[in-house]
Motif scaffolding. Structure first.
Motif, PDB file in Angstrom:
ATOM      1  N   THR A 271       0.666  -1.341   0.007  1.00 49.61           N
ATOM      2  CA  THR A 271      -0.015  -0.104   0.130  1.00 49.61           C
ATOM      3  C   THR A 271       1.101   1.071   0.018  1.00 49.61           C
ATOM      4  O   THR A 271       0.687   2.290  -0.767  1.00 49.61           O
ATOM      5  CB  THR A 271      -1.053   0.024   1.236  1.00 49.61           C
ATOM      6  OG1 THR A 271      -1.603  -1.277   0.994  1.00 49.61           O
ATOM      7  CG2 THR A 271      -1.974   1.234   1.318  1.00 49.61           C
ATOM      8  N   PHE A 272       1.758   1.192   0.988  1.00 43.01           N
ATOM      9  CA  PHE A 272       2.688   2.395   1.040  1.00 43.01           C
ATOM     10  C   PHE A 272       3.744   2.539  -0.420  1.00 43.01           C
ATOM     11  O   PHE A 272       3.964   3.560  -0.882  1.00 43.01           O
ATOM     12  CB  PHE A 272       3.746   2.421   2.124  1.00 43.01           C
ATOM     13  CG  PHE A 272       3.078   2.909   3.364  1.00 43.01           C
ATOM     14  CD1 PHE A 272       2.447   4.115   3.435  1.00 43.01           C
ATOM     15  CD2 PHE A 272       3.158   2.071   4.261  1.00 43.01           C
ATOM     16  CE1 PHE A 272       1.726   4.285   4.585  1.00 43.01           C
ATOM     17  CE2 PHE A 272       2.633   2.259   5.632  1.00 43.01           C
ATOM     18  CZ  PHE A 272       1.845   3.563   5.754  1.00 43.01           C
ATOM     19  N   LEU A 273       4.040   1.574  -1.051  1.00 42.66           N
ATOM     20  CA  LEU A 273       4.732   1.609  -2.228  1.00 42.66           C
ATOM     21  C   LEU A 273       3.816   2.109  -3.446  1.00 42.66           C
ATOM     22  O   LEU A 273       4.230   3.002  -4.238  1.00 42.66           O
ATOM     23  CB  LEU A 273       4.943   0.130  -2.557  1.00 42.66           C
ATOM     24  CG  LEU A 273       5.827  -0.014  -4.000  1.00 42.66           C
ATOM     25  CD1 LEU A 273       7.090   0.893  -4.021  1.00 42.66           C
ATOM     26  CD2 LEU A 273       5.778  -1.341  -4.455  1.00 42.66           C
ATOM     27  N   VAL A 274       2.517   1.714  -3.446  1.00 39.35           N
ATOM     28  CA  VAL A 274       1.559   2.353  -4.359  1.00 39.35           C
ATOM     29  C   VAL A 274       1.334   3.530  -4.343  1.00 39.35           C
ATOM     30  O   VAL A 274       1.314   4.469  -5.176  1.00 39.35           O
ATOM     31  CB  VAL A 274       0.352   1.585  -4.400  1.00 39.35           C
ATOM     32  CG1 VAL A 274      -0.713   2.190  -5.095  1.00 39.35           C
ATOM     33  CG2 VAL A 274       0.582   0.153  -4.869  1.00 39.35           C
ATOM     34  N   ILE A 275       0.928   4.162  -3.018  1.00 39.56           N
ATOM     35  CA  ILE A 275       0.940   5.706  -2.633  1.00 39.56           C
ATOM     36  C   ILE A 275       2.114   6.371  -2.812  1.00 39.56           C
ATOM     37  O   ILE A 275       2.335   7.541  -3.616  1.00 39.56           O
ATOM     38  CB  ILE A 275       0.482   5.747  -1.196  1.00 39.56           C
ATOM     39  CG1 ILE A 275      -0.770   5.263  -0.798  1.00 39.56           C
ATOM     40  CG2 ILE A 275       0.762   7.241  -0.763  1.00 39.56           C
ATOM     41  CD1 ILE A 275      -1.279   5.250   0.532  1.00 39.56           C
ATOM     42  N   PHE A 276       3.416   6.001  -2.723  1.00 39.06           N
ATOM     43  CA  PHE A 276       4.534   6.555  -3.177  1.00 39.06           C
ATOM     44  C   PHE A 276       4.670   6.736  -4.658  1.00 39.06           C
ATOM     45  O   PHE A 276       5.158   7.877  -5.356  1.00 39.06           O
ATOM     46  CB  PHE A 276       5.783   5.739  -2.648  1.00 39.06           C
ATOM     47  CG  PHE A 276       7.187   6.671  -3.042  1.00 39.06           C
ATOM     48  CD1 PHE A 276       7.609   7.632  -2.528  1.00 39.06           C
ATOM     49  CD2 PHE A 276       7.938   5.623  -3.945  1.00 39.06           C
ATOM     50  CE1 PHE A 276       8.684   7.914  -3.251  1.00 39.06           C
ATOM     51  CE2 PHE A 276       9.041   6.216  -4.405  1.00 39.06           C
ATOM     52  CZ  PHE A 276       9.432   7.556  -4.143  1.00 39.06           C
ATOM     53  N   LEU A 277       4.418   5.784  -5.405  1.00 40.96           N
ATOM     54  CA  LEU A 277       4.536   5.725  -6.908  1.00 40.96           C
ATOM     55  C   LEU A 277       3.573   6.771  -7.434  1.00 40.96           C
ATOM     56  O   LEU A 277       3.854   7.353  -8.432  1.00 40.96           O
ATOM     57  CB  LEU A 277       4.542   4.320  -7.576  1.00 40.96           C
ATOM     58  CG  LEU A 277       5.397   3.637  -7.318  1.00 40.96           C
ATOM     59  CD1 LEU A 277       5.201   1.784  -7.575  1.00 40.96           C
ATOM     60  CD2 LEU A 277       6.687   3.946  -7.894  1.00 40.96           C
ATOM     61  N   LEU A 278       2.287   6.709  -6.912  1.00 43.41           N
ATOM     62  CA  LEU A 278       1.318   7.686  -7.243  1.00 43.41           C
ATOM     63  C   LEU A 278       1.830   9.108  -7.189  1.00 43.41           C
ATOM     64  O   LEU A 278       1.518   9.998  -7.949  1.00 43.41           O
ATOM     65  CB  LEU A 278      -0.029   7.417  -6.547  1.00 43.41           C
ATOM     66  CG  LEU A 278      -0.833   6.096  -7.160  1.00 43.41           C
ATOM     67  CD1 LEU A 278      -1.949   6.009  -6.231  1.00 43.41           C
ATOM     68  CD2 LEU A 278      -1.112   6.262  -8.708  1.00 43.41           C
ATOM     69  N   ALA A 279       2.491   9.296  -5.902  1.00 49.72           N
ATOM     70  CA  ALA A 279       2.847  10.653  -5.607  1.00 49.72           C
ATOM     71  C   ALA A 279       3.996  11.105  -6.620  1.00 49.72           C
ATOM     72  O   ALA A 279       4.299  12.141  -6.818  1.00 49.72           O
ATOM     73  CB  ALA A 279       3.368  10.577  -4.038  1.00 49.72           C
ATOM     74  N   VAL A 280       4.969  10.053  -6.763  1.00 50.57           N
ATOM     75  CA  VAL A 280       5.989  10.753  -7.720  1.00 50.57           C
ATOM     76  C   VAL A 280       5.592  10.942  -9.169  1.00 50.57           C
ATOM     77  O   VAL A 280       6.086  11.632  -9.883  1.00 50.57           O
ATOM     78  CB  VAL A 280       6.898   9.388  -7.791  1.00 50.57           C
ATOM     79  CG1 VAL A 280       7.987   9.523  -8.898  1.00 50.57           C
ATOM     80  CG2 VAL A 280       7.670   9.317  -6.550  1.00 50.57           C
TER      81      VAL A 280
END
Length: 60
Positions: free
Chosen positions: A17-26
């Motif tokens: 979940t945190f990885l997906v949120i990070f990729l969306l932010a980038v």
């Protein structure tokens, strides 16, 4: 032993979940640097000074 499997699966879900949120932010440009290019012109260029001194030595 079943508690370990539950904790492991929950930690993997949280990590993904945190990885997906990070990729969306980038991808949305959250980490783009808008400030540095505007102040870059205020700093002296080291490369220009080196090029000017090398040109003067070639003509001497």
């Amino acid at each position: 032993m079943s508690v370990i499997y539950i904790l492991l699966s929950v930690s993997v879900v949280v990590g993904v979940t945190f990885l997906v949120i990070f990729l969306l932010a980038v991808r949305s440009g959250q980490y783009d640097d808008d400030y540095t290019p505007s102040v870059r012109m205020l700093f002296e260029d080291e490369l220009v000074k080196e090029n000017n001194t090398s040109k003067q030595t070639k003509t001497d």
